[in-house]
Structure formats: C-alpha cells, structure tokens
Design a protein around this motif. Sequence first.
Motif, PDB file in Angstrom:
ATOM      1  N   SER A  81      -7.688  -9.390 107.394  1.00 53.55           N
ATOM      2  CA  SER A  81      -7.023  -8.317 108.143  1.00 53.55           C
ATOM      3  C   SER A  81      -7.423  -8.302 109.616  1.00 53.55           C
ATOM      4  O   SER A  81      -6.947  -7.459 110.361  1.00 53.55           O
ATOM      5  N   GLU A  83      -7.811  -7.940 113.191  1.00 56.68           N
ATOM      6  CA  GLU A  83      -6.853  -7.713 114.277  1.00 56.68           C
ATOM      7  C   GLU A  83      -7.134  -8.658 115.442  1.00 56.68           C
ATOM      8  O   GLU A  83      -6.269  -8.891 116.296  1.00 56.68           O
ATOM      9  N   HIS A  84      -8.354  -9.218 115.440  1.00 54.72           N
ATOM     10  CA  HIS A  84      -8.748 -10.200 116.466  1.00 54.72           C
ATOM     11  C   HIS A  84      -7.719 -11.338 116.544  1.00 54.72           C
ATOM     12  O   HIS A  84      -7.578 -11.956 117.597  1.00 54.72           O
ATOM     13  N   TRP A  87      -5.098 -10.107 118.803  1.00 57.50           N
ATOM     14  CA  TRP A  87      -5.669 -10.058 120.156  1.00 57.50           C
ATOM     15  C   TRP A  87      -5.740 -11.460 120.761  1.00 57.50           C
ATOM     16  O   TRP A  87      -5.467 -11.649 121.947  1.00 57.50           O
ATOM     17  N   ASN A 109      -0.674  -5.360 112.743  1.00 62.48           N
ATOM     18  CA  ASN A 109      -1.635  -5.558 113.833  1.00 62.48           C
ATOM     19  C   ASN A 109      -0.932  -6.020 115.104  1.00 62.48           C
ATOM     20  O   ASN A 109      -1.253  -5.574 116.205  1.00 62.48           O
TER      21      ASN A 109
ATOM     22  N   GLY B 127     -11.254  -1.712 107.330  1.00 62.23           N
ATOM     23  CA  GLY B 127     -10.833  -2.820 108.180  1.00 62.23           C
ATOM     24  C   GLY B 127     -11.256  -4.143 107.566  1.00 62.23           C
ATOM     25  O   GLY B 127     -12.060  -4.879 108.116  1.00 62.23           O
ATOM     26  N   ASP B 128     -10.721  -4.410 106.385  1.00 60.99           N
ATOM     27  CA  ASP B 128     -11.067  -5.621 105.630  1.00 60.99           C
ATOM     28  C   ASP B 128     -10.018  -5.796 104.548  1.00 60.99           C
ATOM     29  O   ASP B 128      -9.749  -4.874 103.788  1.00 60.99           O
ATOM     30  N   SER B 129      -9.441  -6.994 104.474  1.00 55.93           N
ATOM     31  CA  SER B 129      -8.296  -7.181 103.575  1.00 55.93           C
ATOM     32  C   SER B 129      -8.649  -6.999 102.093  1.00 55.93           C
ATOM     33  O   SER B 129      -7.795  -6.661 101.297  1.00 55.93           O
ATOM     34  N   GLY B 143      -6.375  -3.014 103.042  1.00 55.90           N
ATOM     35  CA  GLY B 143      -7.017  -3.384 104.293  1.00 55.90           C
ATOM     36  C   GLY B 143      -6.162  -3.015 105.493  1.00 55.90           C
ATOM     37  O   GLY B 143      -4.937  -3.010 105.413  1.00 55.90           O
ATOM     38  N   ILE B 144      -6.820  -2.694 106.604  1.00 57.92           N
ATOM     39  CA  ILE B 144      -6.111  -2.299 107.826  1.00 57.92           C
ATOM     40  C   ILE B 144      -6.726  -3.031 109.026  1.00 57.92           C
ATOM     41  O   ILE B 144      -7.825  -3.549 108.940  1.00 57.92           O
ATOM     42  N   GLY B 145      -6.008  -3.030 110.131  1.00 57.69           N
ATOM     43  CA  GLY B 145      -6.529  -3.604 111.373  1.00 57.69           C
ATOM     44  C   GLY B 145      -7.336  -2.571 112.141  1.00 57.69           C
ATOM     45  O   GLY B 145      -7.372  -1.385 111.777  1.00 57.69           O
ATOM     46  N   THR B 146      -7.969  -3.042 113.213  1.00 55.56           N
ATOM     47  CA  THR B 146      -8.865  -2.163 113.971  1.00 55.56           C
ATOM     48  C   THR B 146      -8.134  -1.002 114.647  1.00 55.56           C
ATOM     49  O   THR B 146      -8.669   0.105 114.727  1.00 55.56           O
ATOM     50  N   SER B 147      -6.897  -1.221 115.123  1.00 54.28           N
ATOM     51  CA  SER B 147      -6.136  -0.092 115.708  1.00 54.28           C
ATOM     52  C   SER B 147      -5.948   0.999 114.670  1.00 54.28           C
ATOM     53  O   SER B 147      -6.019   2.189 114.977  1.00 54.28           O
ATOM     54  N   GLN B 148      -5.726   0.578 113.426  1.00 50.71           N
ATOM     55  CA  GLN B 148      -5.550   1.563 112.351  1.00 50.71           C
ATOM     56  C   GLN B 148      -6.871   2.237 111.979  1.00 50.71           C
ATOM     57  O   GLN B 148      -6.888   3.396 111.591  1.00 50.71           O
ATOM     58  N   ARG B 427     -11.624 -17.182  99.319  1.00 48.99           N
ATOM     59  CA  ARG B 427     -10.798 -17.970 100.250  1.00 48.99           C
ATOM     60  C   ARG B 427     -11.347 -19.373 100.432  1.00 48.99           C
ATOM     61  O   ARG B 427     -12.544 -19.563 100.628  1.00 48.99           O
TER      62      ARG B 427
END
Lengths: 198, 464
Positions: A81, A83-84, A87, A109, B127-129, B143-148, B427
């Motif tokens: 996930s 977001e980097h 960016w 994102n 913030g982790d899938s 999971g969410i991104g940092t903006s979220q 992964r």
Amino acid sequence: MEKFEVLRSSAVPLPIENIDTDQIIPARFLKATSREGFGENLFRDWRYDSDNQPKSDFVLNDSRYSGRILVAGQNFGCGSSREHAAWAIYDAGFKVVISSYFADIFRGNALNNGLLPLQVSNEMLERLFRQIELDPETELVVDLVNEEFFVPAWNEKVSFQIDPYKKECLINGYDDIDFLVNQKEAIEAYEKNRAWAY
Amino acid sequence: MAKTLFEKIWDAHVVRSIPGGLDVFYIDKHLIHEVTSPQAFDEIAARNLPLFRKDQIVATADHNVPTRNQHLPIQDPLSRSQVDKLTQNCAKHNIELFGLGHQNQGIVHVIGPELGITQPGMTMVCGDSHTSTHGAFGAIAFGIGTSQVAQVMASQCLLLSKPKKMRITIEGNVRAGVTAKDLILYVISKLGTGGATGYFVEYAGSAISALSMEGRMTVCNMSIEMGARGGMIAPDETTFDYLKGRTYAPQGERWEQALAYWRTLYSDADATFDKEYFFAADEITPMITYGTNPGMGIAITEPIPSTVPSNEVVSFEKSLKYMGFQPGESLLGKEINYVFIGSCTNSRIEDLRTVAAYVKGKQKAQHVEAIIVPGSKQVEIQAKEEGLDRILAEAGFELREPGCSACLAMNEDKIPVGAYCVSTSNRNFEGRQGPGSRTLLASPLVAAITAVEGKIVDITQYLN
C-alpha cells in the motif's frame, strides 16, 4: 496538491504486466520521514545495476523516450500500500499513468497526490505501445475536464471515466482531508447513534 | 433485505452518502506503524488539526526494527530516526504505543488479534496492505495510503466507494500436509494477482470454517495478493473462543452484549455476490511459488508451466529469468540456502509449533540458514514457555526477536543476491527479501521440511 486540467506530452512506455509497488520504490528507500526525493529511486533496481550505474536497456535511461505520461502494462501498482510509489512517480515528473487496470490502493494513492491513473482497454493499451515504439515522440493529450484523451497522430479522441468528486479534487487541487474535516457534525452524530460502539 | 456479511458491516459504518457514489465511512480502529505514519503526522501538524479520536489509534514499531539485540539502540540511523519519530508523535498526541521493549510489541497484524483489539463487526485500517488479515474475525479491514492515514487521524473517516462483493467457497476436507497457506496460495494461483481487484472477498465453506483463527488469518492476510481490497470470514464459535478473555476484548456484561451482536454477522442465505468461486479442498496439495508474484504458484510436485496466457507472457518470461528457472522445469531437488519463517502471514504460535513438531530431534541441512522471526513479543514468550526455542535451537534454527524482518528486508535481515529462500511470507516480488534475492513462498511445514532436507522435496513423502 497541484491542479490538473489538460496535459499535452509524449509518453514513456513500460510494457510489463503486474508491476508491483516494490519495483516502483523498493522497501529500503521507505525510511525517509518526509515526502520529498523519492523520484531518484523510482524503479531503482530496474534502472540501476548493483554499482549504481544506469542500465542501458531500461526505458527511463533511454534518451528516445521522455514525457510526463507513463504507459504501463495491466494491473499496475499491485502489492504494498506504500504511497511512496505514487510520490516517486510524481516526483520523477509524471502526471499521468495509463494502464488497462490499476490495483485499488495504488489508484487511490495516485488520486490523492495529483497523479491521474487513466484506465484504457487492453486493445487501446496495445495500440499505444505500438504507436510509441513506432514514434517515441508521439504526443498524447489528456483532457481531464472533458474526460477524454486525444492522440493527434491518429486524429482520434478516446473517452475515459473518473469519479466526479475525484475529478473536481484534481481540477481544483483539493484533497479529502478538507472535505472530511467539514463533516465533523455528521460524524459526531453518527458516533452517538450507532448500534455498537467499539 | 438479504445482506452479505460485508454489507451488514459496511452499511453500519456509513456516516452519510454523498452524491456521485462515495460514502463517508467510519473507522473503528486505526493501527499505525513507523513507515507510513510520519508524513501523515506532518500533514496533520501542517494543517494545525487535532487528532479526532486518538483513543481509537494503536501504534507499534515493526517494519524496520532489528531482530537481534532489541535492547540496544537501533544501529541503522534511518531506521532509528523513523522509530524515534513514531515514539515522539505518539507521546505528543498521547497515542498508545507498543514500541521496542514493550511486552506487547510485534507485527501490527499479529498484535491486533492476539491482544483482542481486533473484533467482529469492526472497521479497521492501517497504512499497510496486509491489514486484510484482521478480516479473519469478521471485520472489514483494509490497507490505506499515507494520505488516508492523515484523513483518519483528522476525522476517523474515509471517503470511499463501496467495493464489489466476491465469495470464495472451499468445501471438503484437506489432504495431509495441506495447511491454510496452501489453500490461499492455491486460490491466488487460480485467480491471478489481479483476479479480485475491485472486490472485497468473503471466504466460506467447510474447509474455511474448519481452520483455526491463525489459519483464517493466514488466508485473509493474502487476499491483497490477488488484488482484493480485503478478505473476511464470518465469526463463529472458533472466533469467540479465541477472543474470550483477551486483554482488549469486552469483558462481563459487555462481552454478552458483544456476543449477541457478533452472532448476527453472517451472509444471509439469499444474499447475492457479484462474483463467486468454488473449490474442492481435496484437490489442493502442498503449494510453492516459482515466480515473482504470488499468483505464480504450483503444487510442489508439479512442473513450472510451459506456457501462460498471452497477456501474462512478458512478466512470466521476466520472472523465470530473474528466478533462474526454465519453463516446464520441476522444482523437486532444487537446492535451497535460506529458510525464513515469519511475517504477518505465518509468524504466530501455531506456525512455530508446526515447525518445532517437525524438526524435533532432526537437524537442518548444513548449507541452509534457517531463521525464525516470531510475530510478536507474546509469541516469542509463549514459544519459550512451551520449550519450542530449545527444540528449534537443537535443530539448528535461529529464533530471533519480533518484527517484519526478511519479509520486506527493511532491517538488516536480507537474503543475498541470487540466493534462493523458501519463505513463509506473502510476497516473492523481485528484490523483496533484499536486492537480487529469489523467494519461493510456501507454508511453515514446507519451509521446515525444506530446511531439514536442504532442497525442495515432495513433502507428502515426509509425513507420518
């Protein structure tokens, strides 16, 4: 967030399927505590060898290709996930990524950072790859306001769809925080009335 | 109206719907860690916003913590600075933090369930899938991104469109040696890495309900690897038994109230899904991956495919070149130098017990480095109480201190360039376990047998 209305640019092709965010920005570069500087490590292990020398066979090191649009294979941005990844792509100068579909978290994102994920059909994606290979300077016009992209070399307009709220955010440079903070009264009312509070 | 489990929980968390199809969606629990939170805290500070509901945030340090000498300062300056930043931000905002040295510290998706923070009917984000792990309890977790992350800090809500609904049913009894990890690797190999993009998945069927909570977490954990927004399993007696008495679970009268509510959380018999898949459990055998995405899995005795669909050819060829394998080749007999048992997929006490039970009285092969990283301090303590640490040490396995470790190699634990690692993580992407590393995903049982044999084997021959 920077405003986005219309973009005219050549494109960089990356015809590989299932590109995961670990390739876009490897985990070892996630230790920064700010949002800046990720662009230099975009596709780090595809772009540079272990001695940090540019790999000549990678498209970002190929002087024939340039522009603010990245065209990538299907299922772009799967995996982490982070977001980097968005960016890093934005920081490296891209404003649009075109693919035939995007992983959900990456799509969100990207939109939250002024990077437009533009989804086209598999057939259109193949045509774009062929066109860019034929003429690396092919210009694409991405018109967010009218939800269409235009390939002048083909004299052809292709429509795409985007959530109306997200479109408004991109055009005006707004983000969700402002909207959500303005919902405070509704959120507090919800908290008082919900069936089960954790 | 008939509803799915997902719809019942989603609908109960919609603050309001806005025209255009987005919902203001309420989040019950927000888990944070050191990697995806610093920029979110900065965002909040830059806008001069308070944290809306700090009591609903729980923090831990996990992604880039060392797995040796955790009592000493972190050696890597960037890792140390990121962990320090989390500590400072949590202190400033009075957020509960399970940092290094705390007896509740561990991988964010391991400690949530083990402390009883994760409960049925909840909405949870991080913030982790792999936040999808918590769906094992009948929660909507993703999971969410940092903006979220910043959005949830500011409002305890997200602006979301409702995903589509998928159900994956696995019926029947599993064969000997087949574990939860094999079930999910099998499903992902059938659906592909993008097969559930746009969907939220409910797992159902007798093979799923027969799983322990730990097995269910393994299954839900890897939902993201087929593109799903999240995975979930309806809570049942197994869920309630697991939660009862845990530190943060409701107690006394609250427990009874909670239980009454939790028992309503299932998909109604006539509820409909946008997509359904059915699999027979007895067709599933121990699995392993050969390529560089989790969808590239095969039965361990099966050869690598010779051909793939045309829309996957580029990544298939690129993958095999990276892994040093040929189309049609068998993995049996392939020499392995590293075995990693850990990650939010398979680092729980049940996983360590599985490994210990197999390796008891045996020795790992000399050329293999076998690392076990527990998911949490609690798992580490329990492993010692049960004497698993001694069994593992005698077999030549190294039991480390908790963290994400070589799953994503943000700390010192990296697999060298070109080396093969059988890994219980989630992964096998290029370079995931260190630049140039080659990962083969498998269950803890397959990993344990591989470590002892020093090569890939048909594990069914080794079961008694």
